[in-house]
Enzyme design. Structure first.
Site, mmCIF file in Angstrom:
data_model
loop_
_atom_site.group_PDB
_atom_site.id
_atom_site.type_symbol
_atom_site.label_atom_id
_atom_site.label_comp_id
_atom_site.label_asym_id
_atom_site.label_seq_id
_atom_site.Cartn_x
_atom_site.Cartn_y
_atom_site.Cartn_z
ATOM 1 N N LYS A 92 60.964 -45.654 -71.066
ATOM 2 C CA LYS A 92 61.418 -45.930 -69.689
ATOM 3 C C LYS A 92 62.689 -45.144 -69.354
ATOM 4 O O LYS A 92 62.951 -44.841 -68.200
ATOM 5 C CB LYS A 92 61.709 -47.426 -69.503
ATOM 6 C CG LYS A 92 60.471 -48.281 -69.434
ATOM 7 C CD LYS A 92 59.921 -48.363 -68.016
ATOM 8 C CE LYS A 92 58.625 -49.145 -68.000
ATOM 9 N NZ LYS A 92 57.704 -48.825 -66.974
ATOM 10 N N LYS A 110 49.425 -41.947 -70.472
ATOM 11 C CA LYS A 110 48.569 -42.998 -69.900
ATOM 12 C C LYS A 110 48.723 -43.055 -68.378
ATOM 13 O O LYS A 110 49.787 -42.698 -67.845
ATOM 14 C CB LYS A 110 48.875 -44.349 -70.540
ATOM 15 C CG LYS A 110 50.159 -44.988 -70.101
ATOM 16 C CD LYS A 110 50.203 -46.472 -70.472
ATOM 17 C CE LYS A 110 51.397 -47.106 -69.773
ATOM 18 N NZ LYS A 110 51.365 -48.500 -69.567
ATOM 19 N N LYS A 170 51.643 -46.801 -63.058
ATOM 20 C CA LYS A 170 52.020 -47.056 -61.656
ATOM 21 C C LYS A 170 53.221 -46.226 -61.254
ATOM 22 O O LYS A 170 53.417 -45.918 -60.094
ATOM 23 C CB LYS A 170 52.388 -48.535 -61.468
ATOM 24 C CG LYS A 170 51.250 -49.502 -61.620
ATOM 25 C CD LYS A 170 51.716 -50.895 -61.214
ATOM 26 C CE LYS A 170 51.230 -51.956 -62.158
ATOM 27 N NZ LYS A 170 52.127 -52.215 -63.282
HETATM 28 N N1 AQP Z 1 46.612 -46.571 -68.589
HETATM 29 C C1 AQP Z 1 46.276 -47.774 -69.035
HETATM 30 N N2 AQP Z 1 45.141 -47.935 -69.759
HETATM 31 C C2 AQP Z 1 44.774 -49.169 -70.219
HETATM 32 N N3 AQP Z 1 45.498 -50.282 -69.978
HETATM 33 C C3 AQP Z 1 46.619 -50.168 -69.245
HETATM 34 N N4 AQP Z 1 47.536 -51.064 -68.831
HETATM 35 C C4 AQP Z 1 48.510 -50.425 -68.145
HETATM 36 N N5 AQP Z 1 48.239 -49.122 -68.066
HETATM 37 C C5 AQP Z 1 47.078 -48.911 -68.752
HETATM 38 C C6 AQP Z 1 47.460 -52.505 -69.093
HETATM 39 O O1 AQP Z 1 47.630 -53.175 -67.855
HETATM 40 C C7 AQP Z 1 48.265 -54.427 -68.089
HETATM 41 C C8 AQP Z 1 49.381 -54.624 -67.100
HETATM 42 O O2 AQP Z 1 50.369 -53.628 -67.344
HETATM 43 P P1 AQP Z 1 51.766 -53.692 -66.596
HETATM 44 O O3 AQP Z 1 51.618 -53.228 -65.207
HETATM 45 O O4 AQP Z 1 52.368 -55.025 -66.726
HETATM 46 O O5 AQP Z 1 52.690 -52.717 -67.416
HETATM 47 P P2 AQP Z 1 52.487 -51.242 -67.870
HETATM 48 O O6 AQP Z 1 51.653 -51.198 -69.100
HETATM 49 O O7 AQP Z 1 53.868 -50.689 -67.986
HETATM 50 O O8 AQP Z 1 51.680 -50.578 -66.665
HETATM 51 P P3 AQP Z 1 52.038 -49.281 -65.864
HETATM 52 O O9 AQP Z 1 50.977 -49.047 -64.880
HETATM 53 O O10 AQP Z 1 52.362 -48.155 -66.761
HETATM 54 O O11 AQP Z 1 53.321 -49.749 -65.051
HETATM 55 P P4 AQP Z 1 54.733 -49.073 -64.976
HETATM 56 O O12 AQP Z 1 54.518 -47.680 -64.514
HETATM 57 O O13 AQP Z 1 55.495 -49.917 -64.009
HETATM 58 O O14 AQP Z 1 55.331 -49.134 -66.367
HETATM 59 C C9 AQP Z 1 48.730 -54.428 -69.545
HETATM 60 O O15 AQP Z 1 47.862 -55.236 -70.306
HETATM 61 C C10 AQP Z 1 48.611 -52.988 -69.964
HETATM 62 O O16 AQP Z 1 48.286 -52.873 -71.330
#
Ligand code: AQP
Length: 383
Positions: free
Chosen positions: A158, A249, A252
């Site tokens: 992050k 990956k 968002k």
């Molecule tokens: N690319 C991905 N592939 C599979 N699973 C994913 N998850 C997130 N991205 C992928 C799963 O989605 C759930 C919720 O995730 P989150 O939004 O709480 O946090 P994150 O993993 O940090 O998701 P993002 O999209 O990458 O958000 P930002 O950009 O804000 O950090 C989790 O179960 C995660 O495994």
């Protein structure tokens, strides 16, 4: 009992959702995921998971988590307790603009219902509406290992810091805030406060689940057997990759909006994004995640909708073009997401306070469940 003003949302009884569920369930890969095993007879099965309101959920969130949540909801035995949360306090680990966060929370909540979570079966709530999460966070932070937290990767990624950086490094010390560093402790509290036995997440969260088990064991060792050690349920779509940087990956927060497909994207947007997905100079189709991550990511996404293996799909597309693979993938994604998008748009446009009513009911149920744990925890600690 909650009644939705929107017939489409009542997911168990209406044809559109049934059709969607058939689409979901018809995937052989999906069906091959075994139902979670009960960890112990002493602890009834409780499934908990959460998603941060840091933007509209994307295809990675959906395939890696949300679709699995709905599958579990629809297949879990009746006595399994299900709780799903918009974990808004986690979103604060990076700076947020208040008005934007407010919008994302509501959009995230609407998305959970739009994908098929049924508030009459699953408890859907905002994390910040249940103060027991933060109370347990503090208590767990008194047993959580600093050394373990410092080795975790999330705070480093992050802050755009290298994975091998240590807390002694001045760059780490100046950028790092306590909330980001201790995020996995709050996540452990989210899970343990509900005595969750199973946590469906994407592969990127496995490390946090292991930390949660470790912290639960540390607490149990000191104060008695309060928390069941939770098991991760990793979705078959372990890691959906970015359409623009297929070695990262899908996320968002990536600056390029074309790198992710949102659950609310129109058919046209989906086709555009898939068409512009980064591949390599070779126009043929083959499955080779190491040397050809772009085209392999497209095949993987398709296989999650189609049910066939990536190798089988690559064989089928061997003699046609990358363009036709992209066209077919765009259509498959649109077909699957269209009913979700429609339900989402009606929920967001709804002029009654249906989403608020569901959230309040969810908060009440989640608080009552969490309070059972907190009474045991306080007693064990002598509070
Ligand atoms: N690319 C991905 N592939 C599979 N699973 C994913 N998850 C997130 N991205 C992928 C799963 O989605 C759930 C919720 O995730 P989150 O939004 O709480 O946090 P994150 O993993 O940090 O998701 P993002 O999209 O990458 O958000 P930002 O950009 O804000 O950090 C989790 O179960 C995660 O495994």
């Amino acid at each position: 009992m909650l009644t939705s003003p929107l017939p489409l949302v009542s997911c168990r009884n209406t044809p559109p959702i049934k059709a969607y569920q058939r689409l979901t369930i018809c995937s052989r890969r999906w069906n091959s995921v075994p139902a979670p095993k009960a960890t112990s007879l002493a602890h009834p099965r409780v499934i908990f998971s959460g998603i941060q309101p840091t933007g509209v959920p994307h295809l990675g969130n959906y395939l890696g988590a949300l679709r699995e949540w709905v599958r579990l909801q629809d297949t879990a035995p009746k006595d399994t307790r299900l709780l799903f949360s918009i974990v808004d306090l986690h979103a604060l680990t990076v700076p947020q603009e208040a008005r934007q966060l407010k919008t994302w929370r509501r959009e995230g909540f609407a998305t959970l219902l739009a994908v098929g979570l049924d508030p009459s079966r699953a408890t859907v709530f905002y994390q910040s509406a249940v103060p027991a999460h933060t109370e347990l966070f503090w208590i767990l932070s008194t047993v959580a290992s600093m050394g373990y937290l410092s080795r975790m990767t999330q705070w480093k990624s992050k802050l755009d810091l290298p994975e091998d950086i240590s807390l002694e490094d001045s760059a780490a010390r100046s950028k790092l805030r306590l909330g980001l560093f201790s995020y996995p402790v709050l996540q452990a509290a989210d899970i343990l406060v509900h005595r969750a036995t199973h946590v469906p997440v994407g592969e990127d969260q496995r490390q946090h689940l292991e930390f949660c088990r470790y912290t639960a064991n540390s607490f149990n060792h000191l104060y008695g057997n309060i928390f069941p050690p939770p098991e991760a349920i990793i979705s078959p779509a372990k890691r959906v990759m970015s359409l623009k940087e297929p070695t990262l990956k899908m996320s968002k927060s990536h600056t390029d909006k074309r790198s992710r497909i949102l659950l609310t994207d129109s058919t046209e947007d989906i086709h555009k994004k898939v068409k512009s997905a980064l591949t390599d100079s070779d126009a043929s189709v083959s499955y080779d995640p190491v040397h050809r991550p772009g085209v392999s990511n497209l095949l993987e996404i398709l296989s999650h909708f189609d049910g066939r293996s990536c190798e089988d799909l690559a064989e089928e597309y061997k003699s046609s073009s990358l363009q036709s693979l992209k066209g077919h993938l765009g259509s498959q994604i649109s077909l699957h997401l269209e009913p979700i998008r429609e339900r989402y748009l009606s929920l967001i446009a709804d002029k009654t306070n249906y989403l608020d009513v569901v959230a309040e009911e969810g908060a009440r149920t989640a608080s009552a469940n969490a309070d059972i744990t907190m009474r045991r925890v306080r007693k064990a600690l002598g509070l």
